[in-house]
Design a protein around this motif. Sequence first.
Motif, PDB file in Angstrom:
ATOM      1  N   SER A   1       8.018   6.024  -0.187  1.00 12.44           N
ATOM      2  CA  SER A   1       7.740   6.101  -1.623  1.00 12.44           C
ATOM      3  C   SER A   1       9.001   5.856  -2.449  1.00 12.44           C
ATOM      4  N   THR A   2       8.786   5.352  -3.666  1.00 11.16           N
ATOM      5  CA  THR A   2       9.886   5.010  -4.550  1.00 11.16           C
ATOM      6  C   THR A   2      10.702   6.256  -4.917  1.00 11.16           C
ATOM      7  N   GLU A   3      12.008   6.099  -5.068  1.00  8.71           N
ATOM      8  CA  GLU A   3      12.936   7.228  -5.153  1.00  8.71           C
ATOM      9  C   GLU A   3      12.791   8.037  -6.444  1.00  8.71           C
ATOM     10  N   VAL A   4      13.069   7.424  -7.599  1.00  6.34           N
ATOM     11  CA  VAL A   4      13.171   8.202  -8.838  1.00  6.34           C
ATOM     12  C   VAL A   4      11.819   8.739  -9.274  1.00  6.34           C
TER      13      VAL A   4
ATOM     14  N   PHE B   1       3.599  -2.297 -15.288  1.00  7.77           N
ATOM     15  CA  PHE B   1       3.766  -1.015 -14.607  1.00  7.77           C
ATOM     16  C   PHE B   1       4.268  -1.215 -13.180  1.00  7.77           C
ATOM     17  N   ASN B   2       3.658  -2.162 -12.477  1.00  4.61           N
ATOM     18  CA  ASN B   2       4.078  -2.436 -11.108  1.00  4.61           C
ATOM     19  C   ASN B   2       5.491  -2.988 -11.045  1.00  4.61           C
ATOM     20  N   GLN B   3       5.850  -3.802 -12.029  1.00  2.00           N
ATOM     21  CA  GLN B   3       7.177  -4.410 -12.021  1.00  2.00           C
ATOM     22  C   GLN B   3       8.272  -3.422 -12.376  1.00  2.00           C
ATOM     23  N   LYS B   4       8.056  -2.618 -13.397  1.00  2.00           N
ATOM     24  CA  LYS B   4       9.149  -1.834 -13.968  1.00  2.00           C
ATOM     25  C   LYS B   4       9.219  -0.388 -13.506  1.00  2.00           C
ATOM     26  N   LEU B   5       8.107   0.176 -13.033  1.00  2.00           N
ATOM     27  CA  LEU B   5       8.161   1.546 -12.523  1.00  2.00           C
ATOM     28  C   LEU B   5       8.014   1.602 -11.005  1.00  2.00           C
ATOM     29  N   LEU B   6       7.261   0.660 -10.432  1.00  2.00           N
ATOM     30  CA  LEU B   6       7.037   0.687  -8.990  1.00  2.00           C
ATOM     31  C   LEU B   6       7.903  -0.302  -8.235  1.00  2.00           C
ATOM     32  N   PHE B   7       8.489  -1.253  -8.952  1.00  2.00           N
ATOM     33  CA  PHE B   7       9.365  -2.266  -8.348  1.00  2.00           C
ATOM     34  C   PHE B   7       8.655  -3.031  -7.224  1.00  2.00           C
ATOM     35  N   THR B   8       7.404  -3.389  -7.478  1.00  2.00           N
ATOM     36  CA  THR B   8       6.636  -4.158  -6.506  1.00  2.00           C
ATOM     37  C   THR B   8       7.172  -5.590  -6.431  1.00  2.00           C
ATOM     38  N   PRO B   9       7.513  -6.092  -5.239  1.00  2.00           N
ATOM     39  CA  PRO B   9       8.016  -7.465  -5.116  1.00  2.00           C
ATOM     40  C   PRO B   9       6.999  -8.476  -5.651  1.00  2.00           C
TER      41      PRO B   9
ATOM     42  N   VAL C   1       0.830  -1.200   0.000  1.00  2.00           N
ATOM     43  CA  VAL C   1       0.000   0.000   0.000  1.00  2.00           C
ATOM     44  C   VAL C   1       0.867   1.254   0.000  1.00  2.00           C
ATOM     45  N   LEU C   2       1.894   1.255   0.839  1.00  2.00           N
ATOM     46  CA  LEU C   2       2.717   2.447   0.986  1.00  2.00           C
ATOM     47  C   LEU C   2       3.512   2.757  -0.266  1.00  2.00           C
ATOM     48  N   GLN C   3       3.908   1.723  -1.019  1.00  2.00           N
ATOM     49  CA  GLN C   3       4.720   1.942  -2.208  1.00  2.00           C
ATOM     50  C   GLN C   3       3.894   1.842  -3.481  1.00  2.00           C
ATOM     51  N   ALA C   4       2.590   2.031  -3.369  1.00  2.67           N
ATOM     52  CA  ALA C   4       1.730   1.747  -4.495  1.00  2.67           C
ATOM     53  C   ALA C   4       2.010   2.609  -5.707  1.00  2.67           C
ATOM     54  N   GLY C   5       2.783   3.682  -5.580  1.00  2.97           N
ATOM     55  CA  GLY C   5       3.287   4.393  -6.740  1.00  2.97           C
ATOM     56  C   GLY C   5       2.297   5.267  -7.444  1.00  2.97           C
ATOM     57  N   ALA C   6       2.546   5.577  -8.697  1.00  3.23           N
ATOM     58  CA  ALA C   6       2.058   6.778  -9.359  1.00  3.23           C
ATOM     59  C   ALA C   6       0.598   7.081  -9.261  1.00  3.23           C
TER      60      ALA C   6
ATOM     61  N   ALA D   1       5.772 -11.417  -4.766  1.00  7.54           N
ATOM     62  CA  ALA D   1       4.747 -11.970  -3.873  1.00  7.54           C
ATOM     63  C   ALA D   1       3.671 -10.931  -3.556  1.00  7.54           C
ATOM     64  N   GLU D   2       4.092  -9.693  -3.351  1.00  2.00           N
ATOM     65  CA  GLU D   2       3.129  -8.640  -3.045  1.00  2.00           C
ATOM     66  C   GLU D   2       2.279  -8.293  -4.265  1.00  2.00           C
ATOM     67  N   LEU D   3       2.892  -8.317  -5.428  1.00  2.00           N
ATOM     68  CA  LEU D   3       2.142  -8.052  -6.647  1.00  2.00           C
ATOM     69  C   LEU D   3       1.083  -9.115  -6.868  1.00  2.00           C
ATOM     70  N   GLU D   4       1.428 -10.377  -6.652  1.00  2.00           N
ATOM     71  CA  GLU D   4       0.462 -11.452  -6.839  1.00  2.00           C
ATOM     72  C   GLU D   4      -0.694 -11.322  -5.847  1.00  2.00           C
ATOM     73  N   ALA D   5      -0.384 -10.937  -4.610  1.00  7.43           N
ATOM     74  CA  ALA D   5      -1.450 -10.736  -3.629  1.00  7.43           C
ATOM     75  C   ALA D   5      -2.348  -9.564  -4.029  1.00  7.43           C
ATOM     76  N   PHE D   6      -1.739  -8.492  -4.519  1.00  8.08           N
ATOM     77  CA  PHE D   6      -2.501  -7.333  -4.971  1.00  8.08           C
ATOM     78  C   PHE D   6      -3.444  -7.713  -6.108  1.00  8.08           C
ATOM     79  N   ARG D   7      -3.003  -8.596  -6.977  1.00  7.31           N
ATOM     80  CA  ARG D   7      -3.825  -8.989  -8.126  1.00  7.31           C
ATOM     81  C   ARG D   7      -5.091  -9.739  -7.714  1.00  7.31           C
ATOM     82  N   GLN D   8      -5.138 -10.235  -6.494  1.00  8.82           N
ATOM     83  CA  GLN D   8      -6.330 -10.930  -6.011  1.00  8.82           C
ATOM     84  C   GLN D   8      -7.358  -9.987  -5.402  1.00  8.82           C
ATOM     85  N   SER D   9      -7.020  -8.708  -5.296  1.00 10.36           N
ATOM     86  CA  SER D   9      -7.902  -7.747  -4.633  1.00 10.36           C
ATOM     87  C   SER D   9      -8.898  -7.125  -5.605  1.00 10.36           C
ATOM     88  N   LEU D  10      -9.972  -6.601  -5.036  1.00 11.66           N
ATOM     89  CA  LEU D  10     -10.963  -5.897  -5.852  1.00 11.66           C
ATOM     90  C   LEU D  10     -10.416  -4.569  -6.361  1.00 11.66           C
TER      91      LEU D  10
END
Length: 321
Positions: free
Chosen positions: A272-275, A209-217, A15-20, A219-228
């Motif tokens: 939040s993500t640096e760049v 987008f999550n992989q290349k700009l937000l650098f979401t790990p 949630v905290l690093q959810a990005g743009a 396991a966390e990305l897969e869990a996020f994909r199960q959410s509404l």
Amino acid sequence: MTHARSSPTVSRRLVLQAGAALPLAACAARPSTDALPAAPASPSTAAPASPSSTAPASAAFSHHRFTSADGTSLSYFRKGTGPALVWVHGALSLWSDWRDVAERLSPHFTNHVLERRGRGQSGDSPRYALEREVEDVLALMKLAGPDAALFGHSFGGVLALEVARQVAPAKLLVYEPPLPVTQPVSGPFLEEFKQTLQREGPDAALVLFNQKLLFTPPAELEAFRQSLVWSRQVGMTAGFTRELEALETLPLGLDRYRQVTTPTLVLLGDQSTEVLLAQPCRAVATTLPNARLNVLGGQGHVAHVTAPDLLAREVLAFLRG
């Protein structure tokens, strides 16, 4: 605010690093319940009750319409008393993601929460450009009045800065606007994103987008994909493309914002993500002559979800100062 349910395995870090622009409603820590101080009483009115996280659901925002410069009919939601405060949400987001924070500030300000074009009850135009969205905010600012303050989050923060170049708000607040400080926001990624969207669909593009700009790990990305929340954002991914394209039209560097002399608060979450987010915030704070940076400890890009009381207090302190 209607919160989407999600898998309990979706971590607070996601949630905290959810990005743009990821409003991951209720995916993480429970919001703080500390109430804001009550607005000061005026000679003619008693001080309204202090807002809290348990504000009655009956206290609804009223829905209104206005027309932008290109003739598009747009929607906004209003609530509160006192000076006007205009809110501009980000990409992959809705006006209602900001209801919790605006609710807390309604005893102090008359909130005007924009529903950006192409969403909900707002109209749209086939000739999309960053300038059209800037015109939308300018039109709402004019309606709100000459003493209105302006708050922009993420892509909405970019719009708020562009608006301030043309018409100075009473005060300006920007929360993690993704800006091309030393490199484009998306760069070569944009073409890869568009090709993935065309070939594999919005789910795959949002994963990229999550992989290349937000650098979401993973396991966390897969869990996020199960959410509404993920399902909602997948439905908005096609429109997200034009916002990524619009950011690429901005010139490198922030020199054009040096003319913005409005008192400005730049908000940054320390998670939040640096760049993509932290670097632009620091650059905005050092470029604008009357800007200062506040870092939200333990927060990322979605403090309006994870800590609405904290964010509301930051806004209140700055606007009263």
